[in-house]
Motif scaffolding. Structure first.
Motif, PDB file in Angstrom:
ATOM      1  N   SER A  71      40.698 134.399  -0.840  1.00  0.00           N
ATOM      2  CA  SER A  71      41.025 133.894  -2.176  1.00  0.00           C
ATOM      3  C   SER A  71      40.958 135.037  -3.170  1.00  0.00           C
ATOM      4  N   LEU A  72      41.580 134.838  -4.309  1.00  0.00           N
ATOM      5  CA  LEU A  72      41.533 135.856  -5.359  1.00  0.00           C
ATOM      6  C   LEU A  72      40.163 135.852  -6.019  1.00  0.00           C
ATOM      7  N   SER A  73      39.766 137.005  -6.528  1.00  0.00           N
ATOM      8  CA  SER A  73      38.529 137.100  -7.292  1.00  0.00           C
ATOM      9  C   SER A  73      38.868 137.146  -8.780  1.00  0.00           C
ATOM     10  N   ALA A  74      37.846 137.020  -9.607  1.00  0.00           N
ATOM     11  CA  ALA A  74      38.058 137.032 -11.061  1.00  0.00           C
ATOM     12  C   ALA A  74      38.602 138.364 -11.552  1.00  0.00           C
ATOM     13  N   LYS A  75      38.446 139.428 -10.750  1.00  0.00           N
ATOM     14  CA  LYS A  75      38.911 140.739 -11.183  1.00  0.00           C
ATOM     15  C   LYS A  75      40.421 140.770 -11.392  1.00  0.00           C
ATOM     16  N   VAL A  76      41.147 139.875 -10.735  1.00  0.00           N
ATOM     17  CA  VAL A  76      42.602 139.820 -10.914  1.00  0.00           C
ATOM     18  C   VAL A  76      42.953 139.550 -12.382  1.00  0.00           C
ATOM     19  N   LEU A  77      42.059 138.870 -13.087  1.00  0.00           N
ATOM     20  CA  LEU A  77      42.308 138.586 -14.499  1.00  0.00           C
ATOM     21  C   LEU A  77      42.436 139.855 -15.324  1.00  0.00           C
ATOM     22  N   ARG A  78      41.893 140.962 -14.836  1.00  0.00           N
ATOM     23  CA  ARG A  78      42.022 142.210 -15.571  1.00  0.00           C
ATOM     24  C   ARG A  78      43.480 142.635 -15.690  1.00  0.00           C
ATOM     25  N   LEU A  79      44.276 142.330 -14.650  1.00  0.00           N
ATOM     26  CA  LEU A  79      45.690 142.683 -14.689  1.00  0.00           C
ATOM     27  C   LEU A  79      46.401 141.915 -15.794  1.00  0.00           C
ATOM     28  N   ALA A  80      46.126 140.599 -15.869  1.00  0.00           N
ATOM     29  CA  ALA A  80      46.740 139.780 -16.912  1.00  0.00           C
ATOM     30  C   ALA A  80      46.204 140.159 -18.284  1.00  0.00           C
ATOM     31  N   GLN A  81      44.901 140.444 -18.350  1.00  0.00           N
ATOM     32  CA  GLN A  81      44.290 140.783 -19.629  1.00  0.00           C
ATOM     33  C   GLN A  81      44.881 142.063 -20.199  1.00  0.00           C
ATOM     34  N   SER A  82      45.189 143.008 -19.338  1.00  0.00           N
ATOM     35  CA  SER A  82      45.794 144.253 -19.803  1.00  0.00           C
ATOM     36  C   SER A  82      47.112 143.987 -20.514  1.00  0.00           C
ATOM     37  N   TYR A  83      47.906 143.075 -19.953  1.00  0.00           N
ATOM     38  CA  TYR A  83      49.180 142.734 -20.604  1.00  0.00           C
ATOM     39  C   TYR A  83      48.956 141.962 -21.894  1.00  0.00           C
ATOM     40  N   MET A  84      48.069 140.972 -21.867  1.00  0.00           N
ATOM     41  CA  MET A  84      47.842 140.143 -23.046  1.00  0.00           C
ATOM     42  C   MET A  84      47.328 140.969 -24.222  1.00  0.00           C
ATOM     43  N   HIS A  85      46.543 141.999 -23.932  1.00  0.00           N
ATOM     44  CA  HIS A  85      45.965 142.814 -25.001  1.00  0.00           C
ATOM     45  C   HIS A  85      46.881 143.952 -25.446  1.00  0.00           C
ATOM     46  N   SER A  86      47.743 144.415 -24.544  1.00  0.00           N
ATOM     47  CA  SER A  86      48.576 145.568 -24.879  1.00  0.00           C
ATOM     48  C   SER A  86      50.039 145.223 -25.100  1.00  0.00           C
ATOM     49  N   GLY A  87      50.489 144.093 -24.562  1.00  0.00           N
ATOM     50  CA  GLY A  87      51.902 143.736 -24.683  1.00  0.00           C
ATOM     51  C   GLY A  87      52.276 143.379 -26.118  1.00  0.00           C
ATOM     52  N   ARG A  88      53.345 143.944 -26.587  1.00  0.00           N
ATOM     53  CA  ARG A  88      53.773 143.715 -27.969  1.00  0.00           C
ATOM     54  C   ARG A  88      54.179 142.267 -28.201  1.00  0.00           C
ATOM     55  N   LEU A  89      54.867 141.680 -27.237  1.00  0.00           N
ATOM     56  CA  LEU A  89      55.382 140.325 -27.404  1.00  0.00           C
ATOM     57  C   LEU A  89      54.273 139.291 -27.601  1.00  0.00           C
ATOM     58  N   PRO A  90      53.277 139.205 -26.701  1.00  0.00           N
ATOM     59  CA  PRO A  90      52.228 138.199 -26.938  1.00  0.00           C
ATOM     60  C   PRO A  90      51.435 138.457 -28.210  1.00  0.00           C
ATOM     61  N   ARG A  91      51.224 139.728 -28.579  1.00  0.00           N
ATOM     62  CA  ARG A  91      50.461 140.023 -29.794  1.00  0.00           C
ATOM     63  C   ARG A  91      51.190 139.568 -31.049  1.00  0.00           C
ATOM     64  N   LEU A  92      52.522 139.631 -31.039  1.00  0.00           N
ATOM     65  CA  LEU A  92      53.290 139.174 -32.189  1.00  0.00           C
ATOM     66  C   LEU A  92      53.451 137.658 -32.207  1.00  0.00           C
ATOM     67  N   VAL A  93      53.557 137.062 -31.028  1.00  0.00           N
ATOM     68  CA  VAL A  93      53.829 135.627 -30.938  1.00  0.00           C
ATOM     69  C   VAL A  93      52.598 134.785 -31.259  1.00  0.00           C
ATOM     70  N   GLN A  94      51.417 135.196 -30.797  1.00  0.00           N
ATOM     71  CA  GLN A  94      50.234 134.353 -30.910  1.00  0.00           C
ATOM     72  C   GLN A  94      49.915 133.921 -32.341  1.00  0.00           C
ATOM     73  N   PRO A  95      49.955 134.805 -33.345  1.00  0.00           N
ATOM     74  CA  PRO A  95      49.678 134.339 -34.715  1.00  0.00           C
ATOM     75  C   PRO A  95      50.678 133.292 -35.206  1.00  0.00           C
ATOM     76  N   GLU A  96      51.926 133.419 -34.778  1.00  0.00           N
ATOM     77  CA  GLU A  96      52.929 132.443 -35.195  1.00  0.00           C
ATOM     78  C   GLU A  96      52.699 131.099 -34.517  1.00  0.00           C
ATOM     79  N   LEU A  97      52.177 131.123 -33.289  1.00  0.00           N
ATOM     80  CA  LEU A  97      51.817 129.864 -32.631  1.00  0.00           C
ATOM     81  C   LEU A  97      50.728 129.148 -33.424  1.00  0.00           C
ATOM     82  N   HIS A  98      49.778 129.893 -33.927  1.00  0.00           N
ATOM     83  CA  HIS A  98      48.702 129.290 -34.736  1.00  0.00           C
ATOM     84  C   HIS A  98      49.290 128.569 -35.944  1.00  0.00           C
ATOM     85  N   ARG A  99      50.233 129.206 -36.621  1.00  0.00           N
ATOM     86  CA  ARG A  99      50.847 128.586 -37.802  1.00  0.00           C
ATOM     87  C   ARG A  99      51.649 127.348 -37.414  1.00  0.00           C
TER      88      ARG A  99
END
Length: 265
Positions: free
Chosen positions: A79-107
């Motif tokens: 099975s996968l371990s929690a460390k796999v989340l680091r791969l997704a977290q790297s994108y969520m924190h560094s990717g331009r698209l999710p960083r721009l979209v998330q505040p607009e989702l809040h609104r």
């Protein structure tokens, strides 16, 4: 109504030469992707079958990934371990698209009191890159990292409609569609007509085709030059809003968010 998906999208990038690819990395990532919600535990044989590897090769990849901390084994199952989340977290924190979209989702969620998510096309599926609920659970698929079939979701149909017609036709022709509910459209001709409608009107409305009780409306997220980069939706329980209410009450807010993000993307 809108331009094709941006060439920067990984599903539309130029195909590299095989000599430029590292086969071991490709296969190792394929092993990680072999695990999903329906198959959280796999044997070596199952991994080999899913990744088209020999059993010996699958075992070596699993042992290597276990050594690196990305998988764990117990009683012959992996099975996968929690460390796999680091791969997704790297994108969520560094990717331009999710960083721009998330505040607009809040609104958007604050204004409509309904859930919203954004996603990108990845093969047969849409991967959620940002999501927010309004405090009530609508669907377990509305969270970052989840993937849903493109053919029966609003975000998916928006993204498929953005493909060049010949490419979307080839996408439809090359797949067999399994119904998710009694409402799911699975006939390729009907799906082709739905994509044409989405392309013409600039939005997709999907009524309980993915899950009973789930209604979703989606628009494309466009770059300044009109290329489709992603899709953004509003999801509501059928008991809370009718399809007509989604169009009348939620589509204007979605289009306002679309316009705001277009100035940023």
């Amino acid at each position: 109504m809108f331009a094709p998906v941006s060439p920067a999208d990984p599903t539309h990038s130029a195909t590299p030469q095989r000599r430029d690819l590292i086969a071991g990395l490709e296969k190792g990532l394929a092993v990680i992707c072999a695990f999903d919600q329906e198959r959280p535990l796999l044997s070596v044989t199952e991994v080999a079958e899913r990744c088209q590897l020999t059993r010996a090769a699958a075992r070596r990849y699993l042992i290597t990934l276990e050594h690196l901390g990305f998988v764990r084994s117990e009683r012959g199952r992996w099975s996968l371990s929690a460390k796999v989340l680091r791969l997704a977290q790297s994108y969520m924190h560094s990717g331009r698209l999710p960083r721009l979209v998330q505040p607009e989702l809040h609104r958007l969620v604050a204004a409509l009191k309904e859930a919203s998510s954004a996603g990108v096309l990845d093969g047969d599926d849409v991967i959620c890159i940002a999501a927010l609920t309004a405090g009530h659970l609508v669907s377990s698929t509305l969270q970052p990292g989840t993937h849903v079939p493109a053919f029966c979701t609003a975000n998916g149909r928006v993204l498929l409609a953005a493909l060049p017609p010949a490419q979307s036709d080839a996408w439809l022709a090359g797949r067999h569609f399994e119904p998710r509910t009694a409402h799911t459209i699975t006939d390729p001709q009907r799906l082709r007509a739905e994509l044409a409608r989405v392309r013409s009107q600039g939005y997709a409305l999907v009524d309980q085709e993915l899950e009973i009780g789930l209604r979703t409306i989606s628009v494309p997220l466009l770059s300044a030059d009109g290329a489709v980069l992603a899709a953004i939706n509003v999801s509501a329980h059928a008991a809370r809003r009718s399809a007509e209410q989604l169009i009348d009450e939620c589509l204007p807010a979605l289009r306002q968010t679309q316009a705001t993000l277009r100035r940023l993307l």
